[in-house]
Scaffold this motif. Structure first.
Motif, PDB file in Angstrom:
ATOM      1  N   LEU A  94     -11.198  -0.019  -9.072  1.00  0.00           N
ATOM      2  CA  LEU A  94     -10.248  -0.061  -7.949  1.00  0.00           C
ATOM      3  C   LEU A  94      -9.035   0.795  -8.275  1.00  0.00           C
ATOM      4  N   LYS A  95      -8.502   1.457  -7.240  1.00  0.00           N
ATOM      5  CA  LYS A  95      -7.377   2.361  -7.461  1.00  0.00           C
ATOM      6  C   LYS A  95      -6.048   1.712  -7.057  1.00  0.00           C
ATOM      7  N   GLY A  96      -4.988   2.160  -7.693  1.00  0.00           N
ATOM      8  CA  GLY A  96      -3.594   1.810  -7.390  1.00  0.00           C
ATOM      9  C   GLY A  96      -3.353   0.514  -6.642  1.00  0.00           C
ATOM     10  N   ALA A  97      -3.035   0.661  -5.337  1.00  0.00           N
ATOM     11  CA  ALA A  97      -2.657  -0.493  -4.513  1.00  0.00           C
ATOM     12  C   ALA A  97      -3.778  -1.525  -4.489  1.00  0.00           C
ATOM     13  N   ASP A  98      -5.027  -1.058  -4.482  1.00  0.00           N
ATOM     14  CA  ASP A  98      -6.164  -1.981  -4.400  1.00  0.00           C
ATOM     15  C   ASP A  98      -6.308  -2.781  -5.697  1.00  0.00           C
ATOM     16  N   MET A  99      -6.123  -2.093  -6.821  1.00  0.00           N
ATOM     17  CA  MET A  99      -6.251  -2.783  -8.106  1.00  0.00           C
ATOM     18  C   MET A  99      -5.147  -3.830  -8.255  1.00  0.00           C
ATOM     19  N   ALA A 140       0.840  -1.213   0.000  1.00  0.00           N
ATOM     20  CA  ALA A 140       0.000   0.000   0.000  1.00  0.00           C
ATOM     21  C   ALA A 140       0.866   1.251   0.000  1.00  0.00           C
ATOM     22  N   ARG A 141       1.957   1.195   0.790  1.00  0.00           N
ATOM     23  CA  ARG A 141       2.813   2.388   0.890  1.00  0.00           C
ATOM     24  C   ARG A 141       3.580   2.649  -0.400  1.00  0.00           C
ATOM     25  N   SER A 142       3.938   1.546  -1.108  1.00  0.00           N
ATOM     26  CA  SER A 142       4.773   1.748  -2.293  1.00  0.00           C
ATOM     27  C   SER A 142       3.934   1.955  -3.552  1.00  0.00           C
ATOM     28  N   ALA A 143       2.606   1.834  -3.428  1.00  0.00           N
ATOM     29  CA  ALA A 143       1.775   1.966  -4.625  1.00  0.00           C
ATOM     30  C   ALA A 143       1.608   3.437  -5.016  1.00  0.00           C
ATOM     31  N   THR A 144       1.297   3.626  -6.282  1.00  0.00           N
ATOM     32  CA  THR A 144       1.141   4.981  -6.800  1.00  0.00           C
ATOM     33  C   THR A 144      -0.214   5.546  -6.402  1.00  0.00           C
TER      34      THR A 144
END
Ligand code: AKG
Ligand code: FE2
Length: 419
Positions: A367-372, A70-74
């Motif tokens: 879904l966005k970034g980390a979630d996708m 989650a922290r490293s996702a855009t």
């Protein structure tokens, strides 16, 4: 007779004793069986708690991996687009911006037209010029910028000090599609993978022109009010006007990305650029104080729309198999005893979603970034995934204060609670 009596008395006393012995033996056997049962139960509990400890360890490792993911996702992205300059007789291009401009990525100088019909004014943003009469006239035409607080639009210079023009009050030659910005945003904030069934694309809609001026032009930490249920984010375009300070800070999962568009960051009379940033709607953000000059921006709302579908032969950018999370999740699933009974693994989403609106509910496509990438990783591992809102107790369902992501090989829904 007396002997007989004695015998019979003895016989009489022997009989009850045998009965008592039998009762004692029976009680003993029962106690032994009970003790064995207790022992077996304790052993079973011990094995169960060892299995539970092993499973807890796997889950802890998985959670740590999800947090890193989650922290490293855009959650925010940005860039620079060069503005075409009048040809000069200077030497061959040497900077990155000049090279980009030479490659044909450069856009025409940005024009803003405003004013009443017949007496309109055009400002051309081709230089970092903060003092032109047209720019002064543009600022004069602006009105104080409000913001949403408790469902109302309020003016509070301590929280937001800026002036604005609504999109109905001006027109611009700038097109974020033409500048290639929407392509970049689509790839970074709405990435598609081979595992996606629903293709989505990004639509940008002009929203406002804002001017933050020194001293103390700012917009303190806030989350934008979504303009519609399918809004996914915001895009800010910084026009080339000289200023200091006024950095845009965007935060998610405990991380802040800073966009610094002040002078000295590549905008002078010779090399003029448009700078931009885009971020998800649920990210807290802040415009730090402008300490000199003027920070002039165009803001766009970004919406998710259903795409046309994958073009034959196109290669999606994201490969979940290469994400560190893939290995962690695969490792967890391969651990002996990990959720052997086919329970649901519920994982919290990093971002927020307008999941209640059935008409624009593109989930999981939206879904966005980390979630996708989490969803795609789970799918790539052959897991069946569902995106499910968790009800609150007030509505009679399962309660927790965070939204929930559910995934595991076998899962079932029982009495309103995922088990
Ligand atoms: O100008 C910016 O960088 C951001 C402005 C903003 O946060 C807003 O208009 O809501
Ligand atoms: Fe904002």
């Amino acid at each position: 007779m007396a002997d007989n009596e004695q015998v019979s008395a003895a016989a009489m006393t022997t009989k009850p004793r045998k009965k008592a012995d039998r009762a004692v033996a029976k009680a003993q056997a029962k106690a032994e069986r009970a003790a064995e049962k207790v022992k077996a139960k304790a052993e079973k509990e011990r094995v169960k708690s060892l299995a539970k400890m092993a499973e807890d360890k796997v889950i802890k490792e998985l959670i740590a991996s999800l947090e890193v993911h989650a922290r490293s996702a855009t959650f925010a992205c940005g860039g620079v687009v060069p503005i075409k300059q009048k040809p000069t007789h200077s030497a061959a291009p040497t900077t990155d911006t000049d090279t980009q401009a030479a490659k044909g990525n450069a856009i025409d100088p940005v024009q803003i037209r405003f004013g009443t019909s017949g007496s309109g004014v055009t400002v051309t943003f081709a230089h970092a010029e903060a003092t032109s009469p047209e720019l002064q006239a543009l600022i004069q035409a602006c009105v104080p910028a409000s913001f949403g607080r408790g469902g109302e639009e309020v003016l509070d210079g301590d929280y937001r000090k800026a002036v604005k023009l609504d999109k109905t009050a001006f027109a611009t030659s700038f097109c974020p599609y033409e500048a290639g910005i929407i392509d970049v945003i689509s790839q970074l904030l709405a990435p598609q993978t081979v595992h996606d069934k629903h293709m989505c694309s990004i639509k940008a809609e002009l929203y406002k022109l804002n001017v933050y001026s020194a001293p103390s032009g700012k917009f303190k930490a806030h989350v934008d009010t979504p303009r519609s249920k399918d809004q996914i984010g915001s895009l800010v375009i910084a026009l080339p006007v000289a200023h200091e300070g006024g950095e845009l800070g965007v935060r998610s999962a405990g991380k802040e990305v800073l966009f610094d568009w002040s002078a000295g960051e590549g905008c002078d009379d010779d090399r003029c650029t448009i700078k931009w940033a885009a971020f998800y709607s649920d990210c807290e953000h802040e415009v730090y104080e402008v300490t000199s000059g003027r920070r002039v921006t165009l803001t766009y709302n970004l919406y998710l729309t259903r795409g046309l579908g994958r073009l034959a032969g196109s290669t999606p950018g994201l490969q979940p198999e290469q994400l560190p999370l893939y290995a962690s999740l695969e490792g967890a699933l391969d651990s002996p005893g990990f959720m052997r009974n086919g329970r649901v693994l519920a994982l919290w989403l990093t971002h927020s979603y307008a999941h209640t609106n059935k008409h624009v509910n593109f989930l999981p496509g939206s879904l966005k970034g980390a979630d996708m990438s989490l969803y795609n990783t789970a799918q790539a591992l052959g897991l069946k995934c569902l995106v499910v809102p968790i009800m609150t107790l007030e509505y009679g369902g399962y309660h927790d204060d965070r939204p929930c992501y559910l995934l595991h090989r076998n899962f079932k829904f029982q009495r309103g609670v995922w088990r």
